[in-house]
Motif scaffolding. Structure first.
Motif, short mmCIF file in Angstrom:
data_model
loop_
_atom_site.label_atom_id
_atom_site.label_comp_id
_atom_site.label_asym_id
_atom_site.label_seq_id
_atom_site.Cartn_x
_atom_site.Cartn_y
_atom_site.Cartn_z
N GLU A 486 2.34 -9.72 5.03
CA GLU A 486 2.18 -10.01 6.45
C GLU A 486 2.96 -9.00 7.28
O GLU A 486 4.12 -8.68 6.97
CB GLU A 486 2.64 -11.43 6.78
N LEU A 487 2.32 -8.51 8.33
CA LEU A 487 2.92 -7.53 9.22
C LEU A 487 3.30 -8.18 10.54
O LEU A 487 2.95 -9.33 10.81
CB LEU A 487 1.96 -6.36 9.43
N ALA A 488 4.00 -7.44 11.37
CA ALA A 488 4.56 -8.03 12.59
C ALA A 488 3.50 -8.33 13.64
O ALA A 488 3.71 -9.17 14.51
CB ALA A 488 5.62 -7.09 13.17
N ALA A 489 2.36 -7.65 13.59
CA ALA A 489 1.30 -7.85 14.57
C ALA A 489 -0.04 -7.82 13.85
O ALA A 489 -0.13 -7.50 12.66
CB ALA A 489 1.37 -6.79 15.66
N ASN A 490 -1.11 -8.13 14.58
CA ASN A 490 -2.41 -8.26 13.93
C ASN A 490 -3.17 -6.94 13.82
O ASN A 490 -3.97 -6.76 12.91
CB ASN A 490 -3.28 -9.28 14.67
N PHE A 491 -2.94 -6.00 14.73
CA PHE A 491 -3.75 -4.78 14.80
C PHE A 491 -2.93 -3.62 14.23
O PHE A 491 -1.96 -3.17 14.85
CB PHE A 491 -4.12 -4.51 16.25
N ASN A 492 -3.30 -3.14 13.04
CA ASN A 492 -2.51 -2.13 12.36
C ASN A 492 -3.39 -0.99 11.86
O ASN A 492 -4.61 -1.00 12.06
CB ASN A 492 -1.75 -2.79 11.20
N GLY A 493 -2.78 -0.01 11.22
CA GLY A 493 -3.46 1.24 10.94
C GLY A 493 -4.29 1.24 9.67
O GLY A 493 -4.24 0.34 8.84
N GLY A 494 -5.08 2.32 9.53
CA GLY A 494 -5.86 2.56 8.34
C GLY A 494 -4.98 2.93 7.16
O GLY A 494 -3.76 3.13 7.29
N VAL A 495 -5.59 3.07 5.98
CA VAL A 495 -4.84 3.08 4.72
C VAL A 495 -5.20 4.30 3.87
O VAL A 495 -6.34 4.75 3.86
CB VAL A 495 -5.13 1.78 3.93
N LEU A 496 -4.20 4.80 3.15
CA LEU A 496 -4.33 5.86 2.16
C LEU A 496 -3.67 5.39 0.87
O LEU A 496 -2.57 4.83 0.91
CB LEU A 496 -3.63 7.13 2.66
N SER A 497 -4.33 5.60 -0.29
CA SER A 497 -3.68 5.36 -1.58
C SER A 497 -3.63 6.67 -2.35
O SER A 497 -4.48 7.55 -2.17
CB SER A 497 -4.42 4.28 -2.38
N THR A 498 -2.62 6.80 -3.22
CA THR A 498 -2.38 8.09 -3.88
C THR A 498 -2.11 7.92 -5.37
O THR A 498 -1.78 6.83 -5.85
CB THR A 498 -1.18 8.83 -3.26
N GLY A 499 -2.18 9.06 -6.07
CA GLY A 499 -1.86 9.10 -7.49
C GLY A 499 -0.40 8.86 -7.78
O GLY A 499 -0.02 8.67 -8.95
N GLY A 500 0.42 8.85 -6.75
CA GLY A 500 1.84 8.54 -6.92
C GLY A 500 2.13 7.05 -6.91
O GLY A 500 3.30 6.65 -6.86
#
Length: 700
Positions: A486-500
């Protein structure tokens, strides 16, 4: 001769690869160094194999450099990185080429679209450019598709993509990133809130010549478009009733467009109805194809292949334009070529991307409009109260028109087998109302849109308890949540996943953060000085891995959300391109101390009836930019503080006369009468006085 023949063969292969887009489905570059398309690869998984920045090293991540973007209007774009250059597009479609090592700006192009900014439902934003064969392709707010020379930013060609016929051009915009597929630039448009008719078009990438167009909704009965969609006209038109064409019908293709080279299929998501109210749009009858659908066509011709409609008879602004991911998954003991999407309506869909067969659909957030999706019929099992135009009642529905998931990109990691996405839980009251005839250039939803009033602290607390935002890891094979944070607000950013083993995301709390992809543990964060809605990327040069994100608070929720969008903090701040690397030593300059502004409104003298009329007019004409209850949580001026409301003449010059049109505030001469304007001013004065008396809640 053999050498010459070999060179000719190689040249031919290079030309063929260029015509196909030059990027294979699974690998942008074999080592993952570049980020050449908006989704990195044609499968749009937004996963990078780069792993120098990982669970063990991410604590050393620091700012390498930043580029000021000279605006605070909000950023939604995914940067493109090719051959050492970052190509970015900022608010108002300003394009920059930036040295990806140093941050030096090599060139800037401004298409001068500020006068068209109000065409967009959700701010003067763009979600990215496309770069291919030495050209940078830009979809502009005013409907132009522009090709720039990647070396110096000069215009190679430009074409107006909008129809000249009804609906008028003022109802349309472009905010999505173009795609380059098989030597064609593919672009859609936005504007269904205003009264648009959706279509997607292919243009020759070298010349800009239109090659085909596919309309997503039918035109007036008895007419043909001489378009690829004509072949489906009979089937599609039979799903519509009434006089939908007077409103446009909607179905704009404003974001999701992806391509499968192996199947040679182009997929696109289709938007909401226009007007939103199915009862007004289509007499409450018919599924209204292809609204809220995923459609597959042939990229060479636009020929229809299959479709799946996620929300039949759409009536809640539940678009299917949210990001699409392609993957090969083992489902039921069999490898399937799948298409995954989490649209606004609250369900996570998996389709067979060869045939359009529905494989699964599961809720990822609170949903009250439908209990579930029937996998045999492919249709939602609806709550009867959801169709407000039939009940005549106000119904609070989940998700809201903002969706359980909106445009913010999600990411699939083949390492973990999980999809990472931002999720919202928020309801909305819906009832029939608004104008019963189309009005160009303003919201035409067929729903009761009021400007709104202020909430006190206790009311805000209650609403906030039912308005939540999460970073979620979804297991598409097991069809369940792997973890969510859960985050502090409802509208948040897009996502990146990595090999790390990392997941990167910015948020409304002005933080850019890295999480453990396995369990969601917060491993690192950076104070970005502004909210972040855009998705990050990662790339490598000379063996050094970088992470980049466009930082800037803006878009639909900050502009519409009013007091709610100011929670937990107002995210408006300096817009920048932020670039990070291990052991980066960069520091952002401190923010200036801004004293809260005190409200000093004119004396309230208007009647209750005039204020009530102004409330409705503000909701239809002004709320989309200036915020619910006239509280702005974005860069758009907060009209409670405006000096113009003190003077009827000054207010008239701006709103009707268009005195500030070059700054993005258009004139409303054809939409608002003088008496309408005085009612809106009365409402604003009323709201300013309300908050001035409410223990300083009008300060900002």
């Amino acid at each position: 001769m053999k050498g010459i023949a070999g060179l000719a063969w190689m040249a031919g292969m290079i030309a063929l690869l260029s015509a196909c887009g030059g990027t294979d489905r699974h690998s942008a570059t074999r080592d993952g160094a570049d980020w050449p398309t908006t989704g990195r690869t044609l499968d749009a998984q937004r996963f990078s194999p780069l792993n120098s920045i990982n669970r063990d090293t991410v604590g050393r991540l620091g700012l390498a450099w930043s580029v000021d973007l000279d605006t605070n209007a909000g950023q939604e774009a995914t940067p493109i990185m090719r051959d050492g250059t970052l190509y970015i597009i900022s608010a108002y479609d300003v394009v920059r080429a930036v040295d990806a090592r140093t941050g030096e700006v090599r060139w800037t192009y401004d298409p001068q679209v500020r006068a068209a900014a109000a065409r967009s439902c959700c701010g003067p934003v763009s979600r990215g450019v496309a770069v291919e064969n030495g050209l940078v392709y830009v979809g502009a707010l005013d409907g132009r598709l522009i090709a720039l020379n990647a070396q110096d930013g000069t215009v190679r060609w430009q074409v107006q993509t909008l129809d000249d016929a009804w609906p008028p051009a003022v109802n349309y915009s472009i905010t999505g990133a173009p795609r380059v597929i098989k030597g064609r630039v593919i672009i859609g448009n936005g504007g269904a809130e205003f009264g648009a008719r959706g279509f997607i078009t292919a243009y020759n990438a070298q010349s800009g010549k239109k090659e085909w167009r596919f309309y997503t909704v039918p035109g007036k009965p008895g007419t043909r478009d001489n378009a690829a969609s004509d072949a489906m006209l009979g089937k599609v038109q039979s799903t519509w009733n009434g006089q939908w064409w007077r409103w446009g019908g909607g179905g704009t293709v404003w974001d999701a467009i992806e391509y499968d080279r192996e199947l040679d299929l182009l997929y696109f998501g289709v938007g909401n109805g226009s007007p939103t109210n199915h009862g007004l749009r289509s007499d409450g009858k018919g599924d209204n194809l292809f609204l809220a659908s995923i459609v597959a066509v042939r990229p060479d011709t636009g020929e229809y292949v299959w479709h799946y409609q996620e929300t039949p008879a759409e009536s809640w602004d539940y678009t299917a334009t949210q990001p699409i991911i392609l993957a090969d998954l083992e489902i039921g003991g069999k490898m399937r070529k799948v298409l995954m999407q989490a649209p606004k309506n609250g369900f996570f869909y998996i389709l067979d991307r060869a045939t359009g067969e529905l494989l699964s659909a599961d809720p990822i957030a609170k949903t009250t409009w439908a209990s579930h999706i029937d996998l045999k019929t492919g249709r939602p099992v609806e709550n009867p109260d959801a169709r407000y135009y039939r009940t005549g009642k106000t119904t609070i529905l989940y998700p809201s028109s903002g969706g359980a998931h909106n445009w913010q990109p999600m990411s699939y990691s083949p390492q973990t087998g999980l999809v990472y996405l931002p999720v919202m839980e928020m309801g909305i009251p819906l009832s029939q109302g608004g104008s019963q005839t189309p009005v160009p250039g303003v919201y035409n939803t067929g729903t009761d849109m009021q400007g709104g009033t202020a909430w006190n602290a206790e009311q805000l607390k209650t609403i906030r308890q039912n308005t939540k935002g999460f970073l979620m890891a979804w297991d598409p094979v097991r069809r369940k949540v792997a973890w969510k944070r859960e985050l502090a607000a409802n509208f948040n950013g897009g996502v990146l996943s990595t090999g790390g083993g990392l997941v990167f995301q910015g948020n409304a709390e002005r933080k850019f953060a890295a999480y453990d992809a396995k369990n969601g543990e917060l491993l690192w964060q950076f104070d970005a000085q502004t909210g972040i809605a855009a998705a990050p990327i990662t790339y490598a040069i000379d063996g050094i891995q970088y992470v980049a994100v466009m930082a800037g608070w803006g878009g639909a929720w900050p502009m519409l959300g009013g007091q709610l969008a100011e929670q937990p903090v107002n995210g408006v701040g300096p817009n920048r391109l932020l670039v990070f690397r291990l052991d980066g030593k960069g520091i952002l300059p401190p923010l200036p101390n801004a004293a809260p502004r005190q409200l000093d409104p004119p004396t309230e003298t208007a009647s209750a009836d005039l204020i009530a009329r102004g409330n409705g007019l503000y909701g239809e004409n002004c709320l989309r930019c200036h915020g619910m209850a006239a509280v702005s949580a974005s860069m758009v001026p907060d009209l409670r503080h405006s000096g113009a409301i003190h003077s009827a003449d000054a207010f008239n010059q701006i709103v009707i006369g268009g005195a500030l049109k070059d700054q993005g505030m258009p004139g409303f001469r054809t939409q608002i009468t003088a008496s309408d304007l005085e009612a809106i001013r009365a409402y604003l004065i009323h709201r300013a006085n309300q908050d001035a008396k409410n223990n300083g809640s009008g300060t900002r």
